[in-house]
Every structure is written in C-alpha cells, then in structure tokens.
Design an enzyme around this catalytic site. Structure first.
Site, mmCIF file in Angstrom:
data_model
loop_
_atom_site.group_PDB
_atom_site.id
_atom_site.type_symbol
_atom_site.label_atom_id
_atom_site.label_comp_id
_atom_site.label_asym_id
_atom_site.label_seq_id
_atom_site.Cartn_x
_atom_site.Cartn_y
_atom_site.Cartn_z
ATOM 1 C CD GLU A 92 -3.119 -0.433 0.022
ATOM 2 O OE1 GLU A 92 -3.091 0.764 -0.324
ATOM 3 O OE2 GLU A 92 -3.935 -1.243 -0.444
ATOM 4 C CD GLU A 96 -3.420 4.542 -0.549
ATOM 5 O OE1 GLU A 96 -3.428 5.709 -0.142
ATOM 6 O OE2 GLU A 96 -4.291 3.717 -0.272
ATOM 7 C CB SER A 114 -15.363 -0.465 16.584
ATOM 8 O OG SER A 114 -14.437 -0.272 17.635
ATOM 9 N N PRO A 115 -17.554 -2.709 15.173
ATOM 10 C CG PRO A 115 -19.130 -4.238 15.946
ATOM 11 C CD PRO A 115 -18.104 -3.265 16.419
ATOM 12 C CD GLU A 148 -3.197 18.477 -1.020
ATOM 13 O OE1 GLU A 148 -2.362 19.359 -0.785
ATOM 14 O OE2 GLU A 148 -4.434 18.637 -0.893
#
Length: 260
Positions: A92, A96, A114-115, A148
């Site tokens: 990544e 990126e 956390s769902p 950006e």
C-alpha cells in the site's frame, strides 16, 4: 456418515467435527448454512512517521472519494488473499505514495474491530507503525485513493497534529484514524526506554547527537543530553564506524541492533 453413527444418536455436525477426516469436514463445513459467521473485511493502515530537521512528520492522504471525502486518512487499504498484513503495508505504501520500505521498519500497533467504524460495513483494521526515511518528503506521489499526499506536523509532547499552523481534531480525519494516531504516540513514548524502534527514523549510521535530538523530540519528560544517550541506550545500539566531516574531528556513528 454411517448407520452406526446415526443409531448412536450422533448428530451430523458432531460426526464431521470429530469422526470424519479433516478434508471431509472442510467440504461439509463449506456447504452448511450453520455454522455460518459474518466475515469482516480486513485492512492494514499505517501511522507512517518521518523525522526531518528536528520535526516529526506524519504521512497522510486527503481522500479523493467517499466515504469521508476530502478528510485526512492514514495510508492503507484492504488485504489481498495472497498477503499478510505486513506485506499489505509495504504494498500500500508503494501504491499510494510510491515508496518502498523494508520489513524491519514496519511494526504492528493495534487491531481495531469496532463493528461501526466504517460506514461501508464491518471492516477490521490492523494498524501499523511505519518509519520512513527523511527522503520521503521529496519522493511521495499520490496514488489512486489519494486526492493529495501531505505530511502533517506532529507534536509528541502535546499529542497533536497540525497543518500549516492549524491544530487538527478528530473531525478532520476519516474513520477512527485520529484515535489510532493518538495511540501510536502513546505507544512510542511508552516504549522509549525498553524498545526504541523509533530510532529507525534516523538515517543509519547516526551520531549520538542526531539520536539525542530524536529522543528529546518524542519524549515528554525532561530532555537528555547527548553524553547520556549511550548510557541510556547502550543495549540497543552498536558502533558502525566513524563519520568524517571536513576540518572536524571524526565522530563515532551507531545503528540500531537488528535483534531488539
């Protein structure tokens, strides 16, 4: 499943879990309605720091698309089936921001499950600390998900991030990335004395003076002097030769031990 198993009162589930071969169990398991568990997506997010001219910087992107369009986000993305979280981090960062980072400069920070943390659905993230070279400031390029690429100023003593003098809040960030950043600062400060992997932020080999500057930038305690650096960190660093500067006395240089 045999007649004997049926006559003994053994359920189909119990048979495949305890009597069948593993291959038979897996074949049966994939066809069942139960047990069927929700399968969350998994992402890897990176709190990527850089130390430049005495200032801590944090690499973020400004999101190009929904959700959280135009908000700041950590560099990250979904794991692919063929990779683990560390490999996803390295990929990544390359995709990126066009940087290649070595494995030793990536370390797991925390898992957030956390769902409701992602409006797209149940997405678990494995957050990592990433230590970037100072050259990253000049080399980054925006990838597909980034409108950006930015480096925020980070003040470890105040546990704050700012951009062009404006202190940022949780509302400026996507998802729960602000909270992850806060935890990253606590983690680095909490391990300052016994696991100083933050020294990977320095270009190796480094001098005692450069390392002392970094320690004092991160630490919220009373500053140390350069003469005390080796007293404090002698078990974590090793000599790596000398640094020669014209018309000046050569200085010993050090590197972080690879087995810490």
């Amino acid at each position: 499943m045999t007649k004997r198993d049926l006559s003994s009162g053994m359920s189909e589930k119990e048979y495949y879990e305890t009597r069948a071969s593993e291959a038979e169990f897996l074949s049966w398991y994939q066809k069942q309605d139960l047990p069927k568990y929700e399968r969350p997506s998994v992402t890897a997010d990176m709190v990527a720091y850089c130390f430049v001219e005495g200032q801590m910087k944090l690499l973020v992107i400004k999101r190009r698309a929904h959700p959280y369009q135009n908000r700041f986000a950590l560099v990250g993305g979904f794991l692919e089936k063929t990779e683990d979280a560390y490999e996803a981090c390295i990929r990544e960062v390359k995709e990126e921001v066009n940087l290649i980072i070595p494995r030793e400069k990536v370390e797991q920070l925390m898992t957030v499950s956390s769902p409701q943390r992602d409006p797209r659905g149940w997405v678990i993230t494995i957050a990592h600390l990433v230590y970037l070279p100072k050259e990253a400031i000049e080399e980054v390029e925006a990838g597909d998900d980034a409108k950006e690429v930015l480096f925020l100023d980070v003040d470890f003593k105040k546990a704050s991030c700012s951009l062009e003098g404006r202190e940022l809040t949780a509302e400026d960030f996507a998802f729960d990335h602000y909270q992850i950043i806060q935890e990253s600062m606590r983690r680095i400060q909490g391990r300052l004395d016994w696991n100083p992997t933050f020294l990977y932020l320095l270009e190796e080999p480094f001098t005692v003076y450069e390392a002392t500057d970094l320690v004092n930038t991160i630490s919220s305690r009373r500053p140390i002097v350069s003469n005390n650096f080796l007293v404090k960190y002698k078990d974590f660093v090793e000599e790596a030769g000398v640094k020669r500067v014209p018309k000046k006395k050569p200085k010993k240089v050090y590197r972080l031990k690879r087995d810490i």
